[in-house]
Design a protein around this motif. Structure first.
Motif, PDB file in Angstrom:
ATOM      1  N   THR A 576       0.829  -1.203   0.000  1.00 32.56           N
ATOM      2  CA  THR A 576       0.000   0.000   0.000  1.00 32.56           C
ATOM      3  C   THR A 576       0.865   1.255   0.000  1.00 32.56           C
ATOM      4  OG1 THR A 576      -1.765  -1.154   1.199  1.00 32.56           O
ATOM      5  CG2 THR A 576      -1.772   1.262   1.293  1.00 32.56           C
ATOM      6  N   ALA A 577       1.895   1.257   0.837  1.00 36.86           N
ATOM      7  CA  ALA A 577       2.783   2.423   0.921  1.00 36.86           C
ATOM      8  C   ALA A 577       3.473   2.687  -0.414  1.00 36.86           C
ATOM      9  CB  ALA A 577       3.822   2.198   2.010  1.00 36.86           C
ATOM     10  N   LEU A 578       3.880   1.624  -1.120  1.00 34.77           N
ATOM     11  CA  LEU A 578       4.568   1.802  -2.400  1.00 34.77           C
ATOM     12  C   LEU A 578       3.619   2.341  -3.467  1.00 34.77           C
ATOM     13  CD1 LEU A 578       7.177   1.549  -3.941  1.00 34.77           C
ATOM     14  CD2 LEU A 578       6.680  -0.870  -4.337  1.00 34.77           C
ATOM     15  N   LEU A 580       0.972   4.237  -2.876  1.00 31.77           N
ATOM     16  CA  LEU A 580       0.762   5.646  -2.534  1.00 31.77           C
ATOM     17  C   LEU A 580       1.922   6.514  -3.037  1.00 31.77           C
ATOM     18  CD1 LEU A 580      -0.564   5.184   1.119  1.00 31.77           C
ATOM     19  CD2 LEU A 580      -1.897   5.991  -0.851  1.00 31.77           C
ATOM     20  N   GLN A 581       3.126   5.977  -2.932  1.00 33.26           N
ATOM     21  CA  GLN A 581       4.306   6.693  -3.424  1.00 33.26           C
ATOM     22  C   GLN A 581       4.199   6.941  -4.927  1.00 33.26           C
ATOM     23  OE1 GLN A 581       8.500   4.872  -4.058  1.00 33.26           O
ATOM     24  NE2 GLN A 581       8.343   5.313  -1.865  1.00 33.26           N
ATOM     25  N   HIS A 600       2.595  11.241  -0.229  1.00 34.75           N
ATOM     26  CA  HIS A 600       3.913  10.834   0.255  1.00 34.75           C
ATOM     27  C   HIS A 600       3.971  10.812   1.787  1.00 34.75           C
ATOM     28  CE1 HIS A 600       5.641  10.432  -3.632  1.00 34.75           C
ATOM     29  NE2 HIS A 600       5.538  11.712  -3.958  1.00 34.75           N
ATOM     30  N   GLU A 602       1.398  10.072   3.704  1.00 38.18           N
ATOM     31  CA  GLU A 602       0.688   8.856   4.070  1.00 38.18           C
ATOM     32  C   GLU A 602       1.581   7.629   3.871  1.00 38.18           C
ATOM     33  OE1 GLU A 602      -3.550   6.581   3.023  1.00 38.18           O
ATOM     34  OE2 GLU A 602      -3.057   8.496   2.052  1.00 38.18           O
ATOM     35  N   SER A 603       2.330   7.639   2.780  1.00 39.33           N
ATOM     36  CA  SER A 603       3.269   6.543   2.517  1.00 39.33           C
ATOM     37  C   SER A 603       4.327   6.475   3.617  1.00 39.33           C
ATOM     38  CB  SER A 603       3.931   6.747   1.150  1.00 39.33           C
ATOM     39  OG  SER A 603       4.936   5.794   0.928  1.00 39.33           O
ATOM     40  N   TYR A 604       4.840   7.646   4.027  1.00 41.27           N
ATOM     41  CA  TYR A 604       5.864   7.695   5.077  1.00 41.27           C
ATOM     42  C   TYR A 604       5.329   7.096   6.380  1.00 41.27           C
ATOM     43  CZ  TYR A 604       9.193   9.435   8.494  1.00 41.27           C
ATOM     44  OH  TYR A 604      10.104   9.520   9.515  1.00 41.27           O
ATOM     45  N   TYR A 607       5.346   3.315   6.198  1.00 40.98           N
ATOM     46  CA  TYR A 607       6.704   2.779   6.291  1.00 40.98           C
ATOM     47  C   TYR A 607       7.246   2.899   7.716  1.00 40.98           C
ATOM     48  CZ  TYR A 607       7.342   2.163   1.236  1.00 40.98           C
ATOM     49  OH  TYR A 607       7.249   1.739  -0.060  1.00 40.98           O
ATOM     50  N   ALA A 619      10.335   8.007   1.051  1.00 42.85           N
ATOM     51  CA  ALA A 619       9.300   9.016   1.318  1.00 42.85           C
ATOM     52  C   ALA A 619       9.945  10.383   1.513  1.00 42.85           C
ATOM     53  CB  ALA A 619       8.490   8.614   2.547  1.00 42.85           C
TER      54      ALA A 619
END
Length: 831
Positions: A576-578, A580-581, A600, A602-604, A607, A619
């Protein structure tokens, strides 16, 4: 004082030949040939050969043995020795001379120099010219023999072996070639050695692959007993003798670019042979280059192809060769079957293989673009260990059916394309193609998945290089998985390789792979997709990323949102984080910096919750990228420094290159040009080492801006042109537009306002198509350039140049602006 009878005997002896003298002494001693042979420790054949004159130059040791056995007095010994010397001084029987070449040798200067030096300077006494059938070994051997004739005072002797069918005829053929009249003898090799004696001569064995064992035995014996003898051999297989020097005859040089076609030996050979057939191809060298590249510079293949110009155009010939080598036939009717077609040449070698070697040979055709020892051991049947695989491959290398390249500490093997096609035909005939291709695909699936986990760490470069070397095999594995409907393998393979495609710039190919895999998945019934949800999510992520990199923003957004939904359903926070990135990247390039920052962040957070330091570094890097693009240089520098430091710790080369690019851009927009250049040169060097094309393109872009700000416009043009070529080839239209706008600024500085307007029009068209605005940090420079250009040109001239730029294909923009009144096919130097 001797009696008159003794004196008369001496006179008779001086007039006799050595063979007659030996016979007389033997009879006077009351000995038969068998008895003399026993007393002297020689063979009966040797005695008979000397008496009959078949052996005319006995060695000193042989003379002593005979004299002792005959109990000759000292005067008789002297006369006996003198007769032998007179015999050795008489002219030898004529040696068989090399045949006269029927045509000119083309493109072998390097090979001639290397091989003749070895023979002339006596660096080696046994030189084997080896290589696959059709590479031109015999023709080169003839040329070498002609070149070194003056270096061998007793001559060059040619021993043709191609027509022999019985290994037992090898030794008689050698005897006949050196001028002996062989009879049935168990010591014929020894007699040949005694005939050659201390002669300084070159013995040439041509085409000995099918009798290589017998030739090896003869060569070993002659080299041992004839100290001044040198031997030259042409063979598809090595003799494997001590002291053997091997020269692998290469194919002819291929054209390395379109401007130097005539310098290629392969092109010259085709042109010469086609012209001899009555077809003058001088105006079609581009098509000739297609043909010889496809044939990999193999002389026989080129000659057979050129012969087809009696009934085909070269373009038709090139197209035919793309699908099959079957037309490479129809050689001279006087030639041997193996010289009348390429398949005949290969069949000759194939027939000499052992069953195990044939099985290995056919299975190896499954590899495309070469293979490693580990791959062969894993994929092929009939070998249980790496040692067995190595032994069989080594034998095929020695027989010129497989070639080896040593690079970076790794041996890699490959077949010439025409040989591989022959082997693949044999594999199909054996009904083993499907099973072999399946094992091949499964091996490369495991390799791709193993590599995937290494592409973000300290071994990133090594794994990228390994995947690059296996690119063709990976492509074949994907083709198999898609063609056989193996949906799990297709999704896993393409999903594992999207990051490789990203880093090495294979955007379009990777996109096609992923698109076809996802289409295959859509066609499957639900029960076949059980357990494949993670693979589908990864494939959508990869497809969305590569679409984004090619500025297909709408398609990228749809694919990435699908991946986001799938990863959330799986509870996969890292995935999910990737995603979002990547969605943040789309928003950034479309100028929505606030949305990009939110994504970014949210991605951070994800992670950070996972404790993923590499993800957190990425991020930070993306947040810093967004910050400097929108003009917030201080925040951008702080974020990118944190990212840089983290990337150094985790060993992520791509991430480090990106943080250096961002810091370099921030420095140049801050006016710190020395610092900017240092950072950007670091990123350029790192990206080049990694083979990371996007990093190379960005680094060149920013270095070009640095040089423009310094007023070094010529250097700026060079850097920006290189950057544009890279971005354009990658399919990155967003960055291509920015580079075009920078080139416009340089053109305006150099007084080329019309070309600057042309470039601005081209950039505008790109931005309109992809619907991406000028980045905020670049807006001031863009506005200044456009204002300067508009003030320098009349409105009509500006609009004409602008319109021409909008209409020009991106690939042609750097060629220049032809002007409003120029013919459509003419441009002028842009600067």
């Amino acid at each position: 004082m001797p009696s008159d009878g003794s004196r008369r005997g001496s006179d008779d002896v001086q007039g006799a030949g050595f063979g007659g003298l030996l016979r007389r002494h033997r009879r006077e001693a009351g000995l038969s040939q068998e008895a003399l042979a026993e007393l002297a420790g020689l063979s009966v054949d040797a005695i008979a050969a000397l008496e009959r004159g078949r052996r005319r130059a006995p060695r000193a040791h042989t003379l002593r043995l005979l004299a002792d056995a005959l109990r000759l007095t000292e005067p008789d010994r002297l006369l006996f020795t003198a007769a032998a010397r007179r015999e050795s001084a008489t002219p030898r029987l004529p040696l068989r001379q090399p045949p006269a070449p029927t045509n000119e040798l083309i493109g072998r200067t390097t090979e001639l120099n290397a091989t003749t030096r070895l023979l002339r300077q006596r660096i080696t006494r046994l030189l084997t010219l080896t290589g696959p059938g059709g590479v031109g070994k015999t023709r080169l051997t003839l040329a070498v023999a002609a070149e070194v004739t003056d270096s061998f005072q007793d001559g060059v002797c040619w021993v043709p072996l191609a027509s022999l069918t019985d290994p037992a005829t090898v030794v008689p053929a050698v005897a006949e070639s050196i001028g002996m009249q062989p009879v049935e003898s168990t010591r014929l090799v020894e007699e040949i050695a005694e005939q050659i004696g201390r002669s300084t001569m070159l013995l040439v064995f041509d085409n000995c692959s099918h009798v290589v064992a017998q030739v090896g035995q003869v060569c070993a014996a002659l080299l041992e007993h004839c100290p001044n003898l040198s031997i030259l051999v042409s063979s598809r297989e090595l003799l494997r003798l001590p002291g053997e020097s091997v020269y692998v005859v290469p194919a002819l040089s291929l054209p390395y670019d379109e401007e130097n076609l005539e310098s290629s030996a392969a092109v010259r050979l085709f042109v010469e042979r086609a012209t001899a057939r009555g077809y003058e191809p001088a105006g079609e060298l581009d098509q000739v280059a297609r043909v010889v590249r496809r044939l990999e510079g193999m002389p026989l293949a080129i000659e057979l192809a050129a012969a087809r110009t009696n009934a085909m155009t070269i373009a038709e010939l090139a197209a035919e060769l793309e699908t099959s080598f079957g037309i490479l036939a129809g050689g001279p009717p006087t030639a041997s079957p193996r010289q009348q077609s390429m398949y005949g040449a290969i069949e000759w070698s194939h027939a000499l293989l052992t069953p195990a070697e044939r099985d290995m040979f056919t299975q190896l055709s499954v590899f495309v673009g070469g293979w490693t020892l580990g791959a062969a051991a894993a994929v092929l049947t009939g070998v249980e260990t790496r040692v067995q695989a190595l032994d069989l491959i080594g034998r095929l290398v020695d027989k010129s059916l497989v070639r080896v390249i040593r690079r970076g500490g790794v041996a890699r093997y490959y077949m010439l394309v025409v040989i591989r096609e022959f082997a693949a035909d044999r594999l199909r005939a054996a009904g083993q193609t499907e099973a072999t291709e399946e094992r091949h695909a499964r091996y490369y699936l495991s390799l791709a998945e193993e590599a995937e986990g290494q592409l973000r760490g300290p071994e990133q470069r090594e794994w990228l290089d390994r995947l690059e070397s296996e690119h063709a095999n990976l492509r074949a594995a994907i083709t198999w998985s898609l063609g056989t409907g193996s949906v799990a393998e297709a999704l896993r393979l393409t999903g594992a390789l999207w990051l490789f495609c990203n880093l090495r710039g294979h955007y379009a190919e990777g996109s096609t792979w992923l698109e076809r895999a996802l289409q295959l998945a859509d066609l499957q019934p639900p029960e076949r997709m059980n357990g494949l949800a993670p693979a589908c999510a990864k494939a959508n992520l990869g497809a969305g990323t590569l679409a984004f990199l090619q500025c297909e923003y709408d398609a990228a957004t749809e694919l990435l949102r699908t991946a986001l939904k799938q990863y959330k359903e799986l509870g996969d926070d890292a995935g999910t984080a990737l995603v979002l990135q990547r969605l943040g990247g789309v928003a950034r390039e479309r100028g929505d910096y606030e949305a990009a920052e939110d994504l970014h962040c949210e991605s951070y957070d994800l992670y950070e919750s996972l404790g993923d330091r590499a993800g957190m570094a990425w991020a930070h890097n993306h947040l810093g990228f967004v910050a400097w693009l929108r003009g917030d240089l201080e925040v951008g520098a702080r974020r990118c420094r944190r990212a840089r430091d983290a990337f150094r710790v985790v060993g992520d080369g791509e991430g480090l290159a990106w943080s250096l690019i961002s810091l370099g851009a921030i420095a140049q927009y801050s006016g710190e040009l020395v610092e900017a250049e240092d950072l950007l040169q670091q990123s350029l060097a790192l990206s080049q080492r990694l083979g990371y094309r996007e990093g190379v393109a960005w680094s060149l872009n920013q270095l070009g801006i640095v040089e423009r700000r310094r007023g070094l416009t010529e250097r700026a043009v060079h850097l920006l042109d290189e950057s544009l070529a890279e971005h354009r080839d990658l399919g990155d239209r967003w960055r291509s537009a920015s580079v075009l706008e920078e080139l416009a600024a340089v053109a305006q500085q150099r007084g080329r306002s019309d070309y600057a307007a042309f470039l601005l029009g081209a950039a505008h068209e790109v931005r309109e198509v992809i619907r991406a605005p000028v980045p905020r940090i670049e807006q001031a420079d863009f506005d200044a350039t456009q204002a300067a250009v508009e003030s320098s040109l009349e409105r009509r001239a500006f609009r004409a140049a602008w319109a021409a730029g909008r209409a020009a294909p991106l690939v042609a923009v750097a060629d220049g602006y032809p002007g409003p009144d120029a013919p459509a096919d003419r441009t002028r130097d842009p600067f």
